[in-house]
Design an enzyme around this catalytic site. Structure first.
Site, PDB file in Angstrom:
ATOM      1  N   LYS A  33     -55.442 -21.970  60.239  1.00  0.00           N
ATOM      2  CA  LYS A  33     -55.250 -22.788  61.437  1.00  0.00           C
ATOM      3  C   LYS A  33     -55.674 -24.219  61.124  1.00  0.00           C
ATOM      4  O   LYS A  33     -56.775 -24.414  60.592  1.00  0.00           O
ATOM      5  CB  LYS A  33     -56.101 -22.216  62.576  1.00  0.00           C
ATOM      6  CG  LYS A  33     -56.029 -22.997  63.888  1.00  0.00           C
ATOM      7  CD  LYS A  33     -57.008 -22.424  64.903  1.00  0.00           C
ATOM      8  CE  LYS A  33     -56.943 -23.219  66.203  1.00  0.00           C
ATOM      9  NZ  LYS A  33     -57.915 -22.753  67.204  1.00  0.00           N
TER      10      LYS A  33
ATOM     11  N   LYS B 144     -60.209 -22.295  59.312  1.00  0.00           N
ATOM     12  CA  LYS B 144     -60.012 -23.100  60.518  1.00  0.00           C
ATOM     13  C   LYS B 144     -60.535 -24.494  60.224  1.00  0.00           C
ATOM     14  O   LYS B 144     -61.745 -24.724  60.146  1.00  0.00           O
ATOM     15  CB  LYS B 144     -60.743 -22.488  61.712  1.00  0.00           C
ATOM     16  CG  LYS B 144     -60.575 -23.287  63.010  1.00  0.00           C
ATOM     17  CD  LYS B 144     -61.331 -22.627  64.154  1.00  0.00           C
ATOM     18  CE  LYS B 144     -61.175 -23.426  65.441  1.00  0.00           C
ATOM     19  NZ  LYS B 144     -61.898 -22.804  66.569  1.00  0.00           N
TER      20      LYS B 144
END
Length: 325
Positions: A247, A194
């Site tokens: 992500k 992330k």
């Protein structure tokens, strides 16, 4: 000169292209994010995300009918509580907004896969993903609270818990907590890679989760790094993750490819709010063909190696796939 190989023969007609195509996007690949809020009779459009709404549980119950009818089989929940405090207690409150949304969903549509995003940022008064002391986000003391939140959501019916906080060691801590409480069959979808991305801007409005001071670069990944992502994914595998995630998606397809090739666990990618809002804004201005751009983007994510995609376009894509069938 005689041309012996003519790749264009395989592109001559739509029927031939469909016959030999390599990558498919299915409705079962899609995970739909929803934002649930306290109160009643609330269905409020998020200004920076046209077409995406905040739902109170009564209006969300109506929206569930649309989700179930679309064929989308997976929903990930984000909560926006009325009360915030320094320890993010709403995240692990058994009567929290996400916990109640999970129970409601499972009572009405038990076949829907319910995923609970696990983090403190929506629930803390300071907006950070962990406990804070003297301006620093504390790693180890936060793990206990994240695991409490995961366990609370599992008890409420979550099939999958998805820790998005990026604290070190949280997957192992969460796995041991769930197993010790008899939830060994609850899956963990790790936000393994992330990045500290500027593409999250609209989400922070939607979730009311912008940090009150500083930023999240001390715990979310540096977007200039690739090898570090492999380390993060390997640690999550060792600690017991069932699904890995990259992500954001579109700007990080190299990482989707890298992680998919290197690890055997199923891979999710999150087409985040900024990606959605850019495509939606361009479409509303008539600058792009929305359906074509969205379907091309999602197929690129699958081609790069994603098994599943979290996307705010899930219901639209499901409808488009039916229309094309």
């Amino acid at each position: 000169m005689e041309i012996l190989r003519r790749p264009r023969r395989l592109r001559a007609t739509k029927a031939i292209r469909d016959l030999v195509h390599e990558t498919d996007l299915h409705v079962s690949d899609l995970i739909y994010p929803v934002f649930v809020v306290e109160g009643e009779h609330i269905k409020e459009e998020i200004p920076s995300m046209p077409g995406i709404f905040h739902y109170s549980l009564d209006t969300f119950q109506e929206h569930l009918k649309e989700i179930a009818a679309s064929g989308v089989k997976s929903v990930i929940f984000f909560g926006v509580p009325d009360h915030k405090d320094e320890v993010g207690s709403g995240a692990y409150d058994d009567e929290g907004i996400v916990q109640r949304a999970l129970r409601l969903t499972k009572s009405l549509y038990p076949e829907l896969i319910c995923i609970a995003d696990i983090c403190l940022c929506e629930y803390t008064s300071h907006g950070h993903c962990g406990l804070v002391k003297d301006g620093c986000v504390l790693n180890d003391p936060t793990l206990e609270l994240l695991s409490k939140a995961a366990l609370s959501c599992a008890r409420a019916g979550a099939d999958i818990v998805a820790p998005s906080d990026m604290m070190d060691g949280r997957i192992g801590h969460m796995r041991r907590t769930l197993d010790g409480a008899g939830f060994e069959n609850t899956l963990i979808m790790a936000y393994s890679i992330k990045y500290a991305s500027a593409f999250y801007g609209p989400f922070r409005e939607a979730a009311d989760s912008a940090p009150a001071f500083g930023d999240r670069r001390s715990y979310q990944m540096d977007w200039r790094n690739k090898k570090e992502a492999i380390v993060e994914a390997a640690l999550d595998v060792e600690e017991g993750a069932d699904i890995l995630m990259v992500k954001p998606a579109l700007a990080y397809l190299d990482m989707v490819k890298t992680i998919s090739d290197r690890f055997d666990l199923p891979l999710c990618t999150y087409s985040v709010s900024g990606e959605y809002s850019m495509m939606k804004a361009a479409a509303l201005n008539g600058w792009i063909n929305e359906k074509s751009v969205v379907m091309e983007s999602m197929t690129a994510m699958k081609r790069a190696g994603a098994k599943m995609i979290i996307t705010y376009y899930a219901l639209d894509i499901a409808r488009w796939l039916i229309e094309e069938a």
